[in-house]
Design a protein around this motif. Sequence first.
Motif, PDB file in Angstrom:
ATOM      1  N   GLY A 300       0.825  -1.215   0.000  1.00  0.00           N
ATOM      2  CA  GLY A 300       0.000   0.000   0.000  1.00  0.00           C
ATOM      3  C   GLY A 300       0.853   1.257   0.000  1.00  0.00           C
ATOM      4  O   GLY A 300       1.879   1.325   0.677  1.00  0.00           O
ATOM      5  N   LEU A 301       0.410   2.247  -0.755  1.00  0.00           N
ATOM      6  CA  LEU A 301       1.211   3.460  -0.921  1.00  0.00           C
ATOM      7  C   LEU A 301       1.493   4.172   0.393  1.00  0.00           C
ATOM      8  O   LEU A 301       2.528   4.827   0.537  1.00  0.00           O
ATOM      9  CB  LEU A 301       0.485   4.420  -1.885  1.00  0.00           C
ATOM     10  N   ALA A 302       0.580   4.086   1.347  1.00  0.00           N
ATOM     11  CA  ALA A 302       0.737   4.823   2.610  1.00  0.00           C
ATOM     12  C   ALA A 302       1.469   4.034   3.681  1.00  0.00           C
ATOM     13  O   ALA A 302       1.549   4.490   4.830  1.00  0.00           O
ATOM     14  CB  ALA A 302      -0.635   5.256   3.131  1.00  0.00           C
ATOM     15  N   ASN A 303       2.008   2.877   3.347  1.00  0.00           N
ATOM     16  CA  ASN A 303       2.786   2.104   4.317  1.00  0.00           C
ATOM     17  C   ASN A 303       3.932   2.981   4.819  1.00  0.00           C
ATOM     18  O   ASN A 303       4.791   3.402   4.040  1.00  0.00           O
ATOM     19  CB  ASN A 303       3.339   0.836   3.662  1.00  0.00           C
ATOM     20  N   PRO A 304       3.984   3.277   6.125  1.00  0.00           N
ATOM     21  CA  PRO A 304       5.007   4.204   6.639  1.00  0.00           C
ATOM     22  C   PRO A 304       6.438   3.746   6.403  1.00  0.00           C
ATOM     23  O   PRO A 304       7.361   4.562   6.404  1.00  0.00           O
ATOM     24  CB  PRO A 304       4.689   4.297   8.139  1.00  0.00           C
ATOM     25  N   GLU A 305       6.632   2.455   6.186  1.00  0.00           N
ATOM     26  CA  GLU A 305       7.985   1.951   5.962  1.00  0.00           C
ATOM     27  C   GLU A 305       8.490   2.263   4.555  1.00  0.00           C
ATOM     28  O   GLU A 305       9.703   2.233   4.313  1.00  0.00           O
ATOM     29  CB  GLU A 305       8.019   0.440   6.198  1.00  0.00           C
ATOM     30  N   THR A 306       7.587   2.549   3.641  1.00  0.00           N
ATOM     31  CA  THR A 306       7.989   2.787   2.243  1.00  0.00           C
ATOM     32  C   THR A 306       7.426   4.067   1.651  1.00  0.00           C
ATOM     33  O   THR A 306       7.738   4.418   0.523  1.00  0.00           O
ATOM     34  CB  THR A 306       7.539   1.615   1.356  1.00  0.00           C
ATOM     35  N   SER A 307       6.595   4.786   2.409  1.00  0.00           N
ATOM     36  CA  SER A 307       5.855   5.915   1.832  1.00  0.00           C
ATOM     37  C   SER A 307       6.738   7.075   1.389  1.00  0.00           C
ATOM     38  O   SER A 307       6.330   7.878   0.550  1.00  0.00           O
ATOM     39  CB  SER A 307       4.811   6.434   2.827  1.00  0.00           C
ATOM     40  N   ASP A 308       7.942   7.186   1.961  1.00  0.00           N
ATOM     41  CA  ASP A 308       8.808   8.300   1.569  1.00  0.00           C
ATOM     42  C   ASP A 308       9.656   7.965   0.340  1.00  0.00           C
ATOM     43  O   ASP A 308      10.419   8.808  -0.135  1.00  0.00           O
ATOM     44  CB  ASP A 308       9.707   8.737   2.731  1.00  0.00           C
ATOM     45  N   ASN A 309       9.503   6.760  -0.191  1.00  0.00           N
ATOM     46  CA  ASN A 309      10.267   6.355  -1.372  1.00  0.00           C
ATOM     47  C   ASN A 309       9.516   5.215  -2.059  1.00  0.00           C
ATOM     48  O   ASN A 309       9.962   4.068  -2.086  1.00  0.00           O
ATOM     49  CB  ASN A 309      11.672   5.912  -0.964  1.00  0.00           C
ATOM     50  N   VAL A 310       8.370   5.542  -2.630  1.00  0.00           N
ATOM     51  CA  VAL A 310       7.430   4.546  -3.118  1.00  0.00           C
ATOM     52  C   VAL A 310       8.010   3.666  -4.222  1.00  0.00           C
ATOM     53  O   VAL A 310       7.840   2.444  -4.230  1.00  0.00           O
ATOM     54  CB  VAL A 310       6.141   5.241  -3.610  1.00  0.00           C
ATOM     55  N   PHE A 311       8.697   4.262  -5.180  1.00  0.00           N
ATOM     56  CA  PHE A 311       9.173   3.495  -6.329  1.00  0.00           C
ATOM     57  C   PHE A 311      10.223   2.443  -5.943  1.00  0.00           C
ATOM     58  O   PHE A 311      10.371   1.432  -6.623  1.00  0.00           O
ATOM     59  CB  PHE A 311       9.723   4.418  -7.407  1.00  0.00           C
ATOM     60  N   ALA A 312      10.952   2.694  -4.856  1.00  0.00           N
ATOM     61  CA  ALA A 312      11.928   1.704  -4.404  1.00  0.00           C
ATOM     62  C   ALA A 312      11.216   0.415  -4.005  1.00  0.00           C
ATOM     63  O   ALA A 312      11.747  -0.686  -4.190  1.00  0.00           O
ATOM     64  CB  ALA A 312      12.735   2.244  -3.234  1.00  0.00           C
TER      65      ALA A 312
END
Length: 520
Positions: A300-312
């Motif tokens: 999910g786009l809003a997952n705090p673990e990945t939200s600051d760098n979605v494409f990674a």
Amino acid sequence: MTQVDVRPQAGDTVRGVAAGDSHGVRTKGLGGNSVGLLGSAVIGISTVAPVYCLTSTLGSTAGEVGLQMPAVFLAGFLPMLLVAFAYRELNKAMPDCGTSFTWTVKAFGPKLGWMCGWGLVIATIIVLSNLAGVATSYFWLLAGEITGDPSIAALDDNKAVHIVTCLTLIALATAISYRGMTATKGVQYALVGLQLVVLAVFVALAVSKAGSFETSVDFSWSWMNPFAVQSFAAFTAGLSLSIFMYWGWDACMATNEETTGSQKTPGRAALIAMVVLVGSYLATGIAAQMAVGSGDRGLGLANPETSDNVFAALAGPVMGPALGILLFVAVLASAAASLQTTFIPVARTVLAMATYEALPTSFTKVHPVFKTPGKATVVAGVATGAFYTVMTLVSENVLVDTIYALGLMICFYYALTAFACVWYFRGELFRSGRDLAYKGLMPLLGGLMLTAVFGKTLYDMWDPAYGSGSAVFGVGSVFVIGVGLLLLGVVIMLVMRAKSPAFFRGEVLTKETPSLVVED
């Protein structure tokens, strides 16, 4: 290297830009006719850096407004479009590389104009630091992907390695920008083309994989409804991020003195850039939500673990191992390209402020061969490196918090420029329906919208929960960064007023007294 000082000297002959022209501008020694319509539009798109903006803010925006992200992208586009008309009209009257600074001084006087210029300069320094940080992260991520060695990708987590790499990229971008518009333009065609092609591939594959992941969501037209956002606070936070995603198109205007057809071409280029951007953002946002949803778990786009760098996080699952590397390349190219072109508006704004005696006159020196504001470009590079280094050492959440603070700066100087258009042309508004619409109503509405976002953002960012959640003495760090940098501008302005009283008395650049052009 030898620089050329373009300040008027005793004995110089001066003239207006054209016979009877009351909107003259001082020449600054920049290289004229260096950029055409396509080149100007490409510079605008590159400065915005669509792939960088998407990977940095897709997740954060989804976290604020959920599935209404596409609606917020459209809502952020509206004030930007309205303000773009103000820029176009002001540029027609006064094609000056100082843009917002020059125009606001002409409309409202030196103090407010100086602060408008400062808002542009400091916003650019902030975004340059963020661009360098993202480019650094993707440099090491890409190196890890290519070599297949996770330990290489992990070098980005080493603060010393990260800062040194970041400073190296800033130095390279500064050097390229120092060499002039022609060198800048040539690199940008390839990098912008790469970004748009990779985005198109990502969108196609994301749509094709809708339903393939646990968090996938079926498309709904309700995603386009901004009134479905759960709260006004969430809407304004998302809108602030959306506005950030469009920021930078005005680089087209900062090159007006170097553009073929300086009165009309920059405005047309800005509108072309805006259309390309909104189309790219809507397509990518919708496709990403269809593929992985906007929730805070899994992909999910809003997952705090990945939200600051979605494409990674999405590169491999959506595009596969081979094509996924292309997305890493596109983000790196986007950040690096924008890092280079973003020096254009800040250096030329500083050049204009110095030319009109609002900053030290040493910044008026232009390179005799490259025709660039050499000192202004180098100082901008040094300031960017220093800002990023300090913020990285102080806060682990520097990227998130400075992006949120950046929205405040953008609203500040864009709104002032929009109001400057209305006030400057107030005597012409009722000459025709076109003048009323493009010089009055549209800029006024855009300025009011941005002012509302500015006020609500200022109120919300006092809360430590705003942005990354960090605080300074109980006050949100985003508030401290945003307001602190604006107050720093006030301090510097007071120092300059003591050193350059003529400008602040309104004797150098006023609406009533046209500025001067030096005869060659």
